[in-house]
Design a protein around this motif. Structure first.
Motif, PDB file in Angstrom:
ATOM      1  N   THR A 172       0.850  -1.197   0.000  1.00 37.17           N
ATOM      2  CA  THR A 172       0.000   0.000   0.000  1.00 37.17           C
ATOM      3  C   THR A 172       0.881   1.240   0.000  1.00 37.17           C
ATOM      4  O   THR A 172       0.602   2.213  -0.690  1.00 37.17           O
ATOM      5  N   ALA A 173       1.970   1.184   0.775  1.00 36.70           N
ATOM      6  CA  ALA A 173       2.881   2.325   0.851  1.00 36.70           C
ATOM      7  C   ALA A 173       3.488   2.623  -0.511  1.00 36.70           C
ATOM      8  O   ALA A 173       3.818   3.762  -0.811  1.00 36.70           O
ATOM      9  N   GLY A 175       1.883   2.230  -3.253  1.00 38.48           N
ATOM     10  CA  GLY A 175       0.841   2.750  -4.128  1.00 38.48           C
ATOM     11  C   GLY A 175      -0.123   1.712  -4.657  1.00 38.48           C
ATOM     12  O   GLY A 175      -0.966   2.022  -5.493  1.00 38.48           O
ATOM     13  N   ASP A 179      -6.547  -0.125  -0.377  1.00 38.99           N
ATOM     14  CA  ASP A 179      -7.585   0.587   0.363  1.00 38.99           C
ATOM     15  C   ASP A 179      -8.810   0.830  -0.515  1.00 38.99           C
ATOM     16  O   ASP A 179      -9.630   1.668  -0.208  1.00 38.99           O
TER      17      ASP A 179
ATOM     18  N   LYS B  46       5.016   5.563  10.701  1.00 43.38           N
ATOM     19  CA  LYS B  46       3.863   5.086   9.932  1.00 43.38           C
ATOM     20  C   LYS B  46       2.719   6.089   9.986  1.00 43.38           C
ATOM     21  O   LYS B  46       1.955   6.226   9.034  1.00 43.38           O
ATOM     22  N   ARG B  49       3.175   8.719   7.381  1.00 46.35           N
ATOM     23  CA  ARG B  49       2.928   8.266   6.022  1.00 46.35           C
ATOM     24  C   ARG B  49       1.450   7.943   5.806  1.00 46.35           C
ATOM     25  O   ARG B  49       1.042   7.634   4.697  1.00 46.35           O
ATOM     26  N   LEU B  51      -0.013   5.399   7.051  1.00 49.24           N
ATOM     27  CA  LEU B  51      -0.217   3.943   7.097  1.00 49.24           C
ATOM     28  C   LEU B  51      -0.996   3.577   8.344  1.00 49.24           C
ATOM     29  O   LEU B  51      -1.702   2.587   8.394  1.00 49.24           O
ATOM     30  N   LEU B  52      -0.812   4.390   9.380  1.00 48.28           N
ATOM     31  CA  LEU B  52      -1.628   4.265  10.580  1.00 48.28           C
ATOM     32  C   LEU B  52      -2.377   5.578  10.731  1.00 48.28           C
ATOM     33  O   LEU B  52      -1.851   6.635  10.387  1.00 48.28           O
ATOM     34  N   ARG B  70      -6.339   8.958   0.835  1.00 49.29           N
ATOM     35  CA  ARG B  70      -6.196   7.529   0.600  1.00 49.29           C
ATOM     36  C   ARG B  70      -4.725   7.164   0.717  1.00 49.29           C
ATOM     37  O   ARG B  70      -3.864   7.809   0.143  1.00 49.29           O
ATOM     38  N   THR B  71      -4.463   6.102   1.489  1.00 44.18           N
ATOM     39  CA  THR B  71      -3.083   5.696   1.759  1.00 44.18           C
ATOM     40  C   THR B  71      -2.301   5.474   0.462  1.00 44.18           C
ATOM     41  O   THR B  71      -1.167   5.909   0.321  1.00 44.18           O
ATOM     42  N   SER B  72      -2.922   4.800  -0.496  1.00 40.42           N
ATOM     43  CA  SER B  72      -2.186   4.474  -1.719  1.00 40.42           C
ATOM     44  C   SER B  72      -1.896   5.713  -2.559  1.00 40.42           C
ATOM     45  O   SER B  72      -0.897   5.775  -3.262  1.00 40.42           O
ATOM     46  N   ALA B  75       1.461   7.660  -2.165  1.00 44.29           N
ATOM     47  CA  ALA B  75       2.718   7.050  -2.612  1.00 44.29           C
ATOM     48  C   ALA B  75       3.527   7.991  -3.502  1.00 44.29           C
ATOM     49  O   ALA B  75       4.754   7.973  -3.476  1.00 44.29           O
TER      50      ALA B  75
END
Ligand SMILES: Nc1ncnc2c1ncn2[C@@H]1O[C@H](COP(=O)(O)OP(=O)(O)O)[C@@H](O)[C@H]1O
Ligand SMILES: [Mg+2]
Lengths: 252, 269
Positions: A172-173, A175, A179, B46, B49, B51-52, B70-72, B75
């Motif tokens: 996910t990090a 990309g 989610d 995290k 970023r 992520l949490l 949105r986490t993604s 990026a």
């Protein structure tokens, strides 16, 4: 927080039973759930599972599993109801057809699944894995290698689950859209991740195997176990109860 | 810019892993996060970023709360190097691994190849090797390279040098430093105080989930009152300089120490 398969320390009746009795009891409930077709009997079995959970002091955990199973159950139930097309038709609209048989088959599947899953969780909650493998080796003459394989497989489930969620987080990090709200898309994204999971798992297992061998794993025999397991009256009572349960399952 | 406002996070049913964090990482900064194991460094990283998500308070990235992002999608803006690089690697060859991040962000195919080639050249990787067959240090570098290929504005690195030998360590941090000089914001969790002193402009010291100290690297390392509470030992030169404070001017590097001593000798002669 304990995982849903973890051992919960305690001194309840169930904790004090012989591991073999607990193994027979939980497998007995599973067998009874599979031989019986009666919905009421299956409900009774689920009630029994929950009662045993209370007895073992792991009621909360059983509830958590039950609520997890509920989601799966709804899905399975709908699938059965929609795909079973025989029997008395209750409702029909275009290709959609709901029959009495469908409802019955769906309910039976879901109840059976629930009744047979709960005792396995209960077994692992009130029995230490080392006792489980110990009793398999000592009482049932299972070679230690196989008993160890079984308990290791169980022990590794949460490890793999953690690894998988770590991989998902890392991707996910980068990309990858984990989610997303779309479940079909999500499954498509998860499948390719089985490669890194497999590679890291095989690596871990190789290391564990080498470590075990270095510590003399192959030298172990049935007599190596220092702990002895003996039946007490409660064990006999539970064993008789299990036999009765299976008999009732066949009867209904 | 990353802003923490009264941020606390609690993993399910446990005690708070981080508690009431307040700090800002401005654009272009090089910040190190230090503290004992379990102090909450990874958790804080995290959170930065997205992520949490914080249990209470808010984390703002360029003014927007991470809960609304949105986490993604983040990026493109923030690269995150995990403590365990293996989780980031998932493709059969080094080339595909490097291209993967770019493809995910929708970089046009024609642009992917030259960018991957540039990174390959820079890091001297064999493009056809399997990432999983590389050594631990190389995998770490590959994970970093695949982040760098994306050219994010901010890099968050969780213990990027753990398990690397001196040469590999310098190779990694040399790259990071070059990126920082070109304008990238860097946040690095690190246990090596010498490296922190050499590379970071500012340090956040964590202890038991709380931010104990936040300041310029050299000043923080001279706070002999507070640092022991976080089980942090400053670099040797700094400690020596601290002890000789009454006879020598402060020095934090070998060169400064040498100059200080030579200067003193000259003064006597
Ligand atoms: N996934 C998790 N679930 C529960 N507790 C966690 C989890 N990750 C970390 N913790 C706990 O949170 C605290 C901070 O952990 P972490 O941020 O990883 O520390 P650090 O990176 O500084 O070593 C530790 O006490 C750790 O046990
Ligand atoms: Mg950490």
């Amino acid at each position: 927080m304990t995982g849903f398969l973890d051992y919960v320390p305690g001194s309840s009746v169930l904790h004090r039973l012989d591991p073999l009795t607990k193994l027979v009891l939980s497998l007995g409930i599973c067998v009874a759930a599979f031989v019986s077709d009666d919905l009421i009997f299956l409900l009774v079995l689920i009630a029994l599972d929950i009662l045993l959970g209370v007895l073992g002091g792991v009621f909360q955990k059983a509830l958590r599993l039950l609520s997890g199973l509920l989601k799966l159950s709804v899905f399975l139930f709908l699938l059965q109801v929609l795909f079973v097309r025989s029997g008395t038709v209750l409702f029909e609209l275009g290709i959609l057809k709901i029959t009495l048989d469908g409802l019955f088959v769906g309910a039976r599947l879901v109840l059976r699944l629930t009744a047979a899953t709960l005792p396995l969780q209960l077994l692992l909650s009130v029995t230490q894995l080392s006792d489980l493998s110990g009793v398999l080796v000592q009482r049932l003459f299972v070679p230690y290698k196989y008993a160890f394989t079984l308990t290791t497989a169980i022990r590794f489930i949460p490890v793999f689950a953690a690894e998988m969620s770590g991989i998902i987080e890392a991707q996910t990090a980068r990309g990858v859209e984990f989610d997303t709200k779309n479940p079909v898309k999500k499954i498509g994204l998860i499948l390719p991740l089985c490669v890194p999971l497999l590679i890291s798992s095989v690596g871990k297992i190789h290391e564990s195997a080498a470590a075990a061998e270095l510590r003399g794993f192959t030298l172990r025999t049935r007599e190596s176990q220092s702990k002895r397991y003996v039946f007490v009256p409660a064990d006999y009572a539970f064993l008789i109860f299990t036999v009765l349960l299976i008999a009732a399952g066949i009867l209904f | 810019m990353i802003e923490f406002r009264n941020v606390s996070l609690q993993y399910n049913s446990g005690a708070a892993a981080v508690h009431d964090l307040n700090f800002t990482v401005p654009d272009g900064a090089f910040v190190a996060i230090i503290g004992a194991n379990g102090a909450g460094k990874t958790t804080a990283a995290k959170l930065m970023r997205g992520l949490l998500k914080p249990t209470s308070g808010e984390v703002l990235i360029d003014g927007a709360a991470t809960t609304s992002l949105r986490t993604s999608e983040l990026a493109k803006r923030i690269g995150f190097l995990f403590q365990n690089p293996d989780r980031q690697l998932c493709k059969p060859t080094v080339r595909e691994e490097l291209a993967f991040g770019l493809e995910l962000l929708g970089v046009p195919d024609a642009e992917v190849k030259p960018r991957v080639d540039a990174v390959l050249e820079d890091f001297r990787f064999d493009p056809e090797r399997s990432p999983f067959a590389l050594s631990r240090g190389e995998r770490q570098r590959l994970a970093l390279a695949s982040l760098i290929a994306v050219e994010p504005k901010t890099l968050i690195l969780d213990e990027p040098t753990t398990g690397l030998d001196y040469r590999e360590c310098m190779a990694v941090l040399g790259r990071v430093k070059a990126l920082h000089e070109a304008g990238t914001t860097v946040v690095m969790v690190c246990h090596d105080m010498e490296l922190v002193l050499d590379f970071a402009e500012r340090v956040l010291v964590f202890s038991a989930g709380q931010l104990l100290l936040d300041g310029e690297t050299r000043k923080v390392f001279r706070d002999t009152e507070t640092l022991p509470k976080a089980s942090v030992l400053p670099p040797q030169i700094t400690r020596l300089s601290e002890r000789l404070a009454d006879v020598l001017p402060p020095a934090d590097t070998v060169e400064e120490m040498e100059a200080a001593i030579r200067g003193r000798k000259g003064e006597k002669a």
